[in-house]
Design a protein around this motif. Structure first.
Motif, PDB file in Angstrom:
ATOM      1  N   UNK A   1       0.831  -1.207   0.000  1.00 58.96           N
ATOM      2  CA  UNK A   1       0.000   0.000   0.000  1.00 58.96           C
ATOM      3  C   UNK A   1       0.863   1.253   0.000  1.00 58.96           C
ATOM      4  N   UNK A   2       1.875   1.284   0.839  1.00 58.17           N
ATOM      5  CA  UNK A   2       2.740   2.455   0.925  1.00 58.17           C
ATOM      6  C   UNK A   2       3.508   2.666  -0.375  1.00 58.17           C
ATOM      7  N   UNK A   3       4.021   1.591  -0.958  1.00 58.84           N
ATOM      8  CA  UNK A   3       4.770   1.712  -2.213  1.00 58.84           C
ATOM      9  C   UNK A   3       3.878   2.229  -3.333  1.00 58.84           C
TER      10      UNK A   3
ATOM     11  N   UNK B   1       8.755   3.472 -11.562  1.00 56.97           N
ATOM     12  CA  UNK B   1       8.696   2.156 -10.925  1.00 56.97           C
ATOM     13  C   UNK B   1       8.369   2.331  -9.447  1.00 56.97           C
ATOM     14  N   UNK B   2       7.819   1.278  -8.868  1.00 57.26           N
ATOM     15  CA  UNK B   2       7.524   1.325  -7.438  1.00 57.26           C
ATOM     16  C   UNK B   2       8.830   1.348  -6.644  1.00 57.26           C
ATOM     17  N   UNK B   3       8.819   1.881  -5.433  1.00 59.77           N
ATOM     18  CA  UNK B   3      10.030   1.861  -4.609  1.00 59.77           C
ATOM     19  C   UNK B   3      10.555   0.442  -4.413  1.00 59.77           C
ATOM     20  N   UNK B   4      11.874   0.324  -4.311  1.00 57.56           N
ATOM     21  CA  UNK B   4      12.489  -0.981  -4.103  1.00 57.56           C
ATOM     22  C   UNK B   4      12.108  -1.524  -2.728  1.00 57.56           C
TER      23      UNK B   4
ATOM     24  N   UNK C   1      18.189  -8.954  -0.937  1.00 57.17           N
ATOM     25  CA  UNK C   1      18.014  -7.506  -1.054  1.00 57.17           C
ATOM     26  C   UNK C   1      19.294  -6.841  -1.547  1.00 57.17           C
ATOM     27  N   UNK C   2      20.437  -7.326  -1.078  1.00 60.65           N
ATOM     28  CA  UNK C   2      21.709  -6.747  -1.502  1.00 60.65           C
ATOM     29  C   UNK C   2      21.934  -6.957  -3.001  1.00 60.65           C
ATOM     30  N   UNK C   3      21.601  -8.134  -3.477  1.00 57.35           N
ATOM     31  CA  UNK C   3      21.764  -8.420  -4.906  1.00 57.35           C
ATOM     32  C   UNK C   3      20.829  -7.554  -5.752  1.00 57.35           C
ATOM     33  N   UNK C   4      19.579  -7.397  -5.328  1.00 60.00           N
ATOM     34  CA  UNK C   4      18.635  -6.581  -6.090  1.00 60.00           C
ATOM     35  C   UNK C   4      19.043  -5.116  -6.081  1.00 60.00           C
ATOM     36  N   UNK C   5      19.622  -4.676  -4.981  1.00 59.84           N
ATOM     37  CA  UNK C   5      20.083  -3.295  -4.899  1.00 59.84           C
ATOM     38  C   UNK C   5      21.300  -3.076  -5.797  1.00 59.84           C
ATOM     39  N   UNK C   6      22.186  -4.067  -5.838  1.00 58.55           N
ATOM     40  CA  UNK C   6      23.338  -3.998  -6.737  1.00 58.55           C
ATOM     41  C   UNK C   6      22.869  -3.853  -8.184  1.00 58.55           C
TER      42      UNK C   6
ATOM     43  N   UNK D   1      18.388   9.067  -5.415  1.00 61.91           N
ATOM     44  CA  UNK D   1      18.420   7.636  -5.704  1.00 61.91           C
ATOM     45  C   UNK D   1      16.995   7.092  -5.691  1.00 61.91           C
ATOM     46  N   UNK D   2      16.766   5.899  -6.238  1.00 64.05           N
ATOM     47  CA  UNK D   2      15.434   5.296  -6.150  1.00 64.05           C
ATOM     48  C   UNK D   2      14.996   5.128  -4.695  1.00 64.05           C
ATOM     49  N   UNK D   3      13.730   5.397  -4.443  1.00 64.33           N
ATOM     50  CA  UNK D   3      13.188   5.193  -3.098  1.00 64.33           C
ATOM     51  C   UNK D   3      13.270   3.725  -2.709  1.00 64.33           C
TER      52      UNK D   3
END
Length: 277
Positions: free
Chosen positions: A60-62, A73-76, A102-107, A156-158
């Motif tokens: 909901x927040x995203x 795009x929606x926030x990560x 999460x680290x891999x997706x952020x990379x 940066x992306x939210x």
């Protein structure tokens, strides 16, 4: 015939309750609190417990953030190493670092990203209620500050983090190649403030930083520090951090200098009137 004394004895300090949420001037019934005040205390205690244990409605927040700020795009959506709420409360260290996924997706998200001025990290913390209710209104006020400034503020992306602590923003900011990171997190709820949002700004984020490297603005909520004022204070801190390349105890919060320093606004002096000869 004389009238009987009232059962509940009012406290002369009760009029002060119009100016604070603190529990003062509650009165008494015999040697105890009046029943109404006792029930209010029990309700506040239950609300504080709910604030700690209720999960953040991330989807909901995203979605609200994407619609409000017209994001492509929606926030990560990220997660700490604390798998659930029980582990989060028992192992604060797990909440300070991202899990492997999460680290891999952020990379991957930051692979082609150039240097940015600020990474905004929304973290559930110890009060998902505070984040759910106050993070979006605060970001609206903050983005208005950016738009009114002559300088560029590439962002940066939210990101939205579940089961996170303040320090998790250091790792995220470093991975997103950000000059500074802002962590918006639900603060430990009090018995009159289950919805308090905390703001933590750190210059040059990297894993392992200590708390003395951060600047904090707390109690951001409708009954506390108002959104516009909190955004103004944070923006001034960001500008000072950008200019001096530092944050934390070495960076003074001068957002209220016009109040503390007498006629500095007209004379240009920065000497505090409290120590003026």
């Amino acid at each position: 015939m004389t009238s009987s004394k009232p059962i509940v004895v009012e406290n002369s300090w009760e009029r002060l309750r119009a100016f604070t949420d603190a529990r003062i001037g509650l009165g008494r019934a015999g040697v105890s609190l009046p029943t109404r005040k006792l029930l209010e205390f029990q309700l506040a205690h239950a609300q504080a417990q709910d604030a700690v244990h209720c999960p953040l409605e991330v989807d909901t927040l995203a979605r609200e953030m994407q619609e409000t700020f017209a994001l492509k795009e929606t926030p990560l959506r990220l997660h700490s190493q604390a798998e659930d709420r029980a582990i989060y409360l028992q192992r604060p260290d797990f909440g300070r670092r991202l899990n492997d996924d999460s680290r891999e997706r952020l990379h991957a998200a930051a692979a082609s990203q150039s240097r940015v001025a600020l990474a905004v990290v929304v973290v559930d913390g110890l009060s998902a209620l505070a984040v759910q209710q106050n993070s979006l209104p605060f970001l609206k006020a903050l983005y208005q500050q950016f738009e009114q400034d002559a300088a560029e503020w590439p962002l940066a992306p939210l990101t939205i983090v579940e089961q996170g602590r303040v320090a998790i923003g250091d790792e995220i900011g470093a991975l997103l190649n950000a000059e500074a990171v802002l962590v918006m997190i639900g603060e430990r709820p009090g018995l009159s403030s289950p919805d308090s949002l905390g703001l933590y700004m750190t210059w040059a984020p990297e894993p392992g930083l200590k708390d003395d490297r951060r600047n904090c603005i707390s109690n951001v909520r409708p009954a506390g520090l108002q959104m516009d004022e909190a955004a103004r204070r944070l923006f001034l801190l960001l500008k000072e951090a950008r200019q001096q390349k530092l944050s934390g105890v070495k960076l003074k919060d001068r957002s209220e200098d016009n109040v503390l320093e007498g006629d500095a606004a007209t004379t240009g002096s920065t000497q505090n009137f409290l120590v003026d000869d």
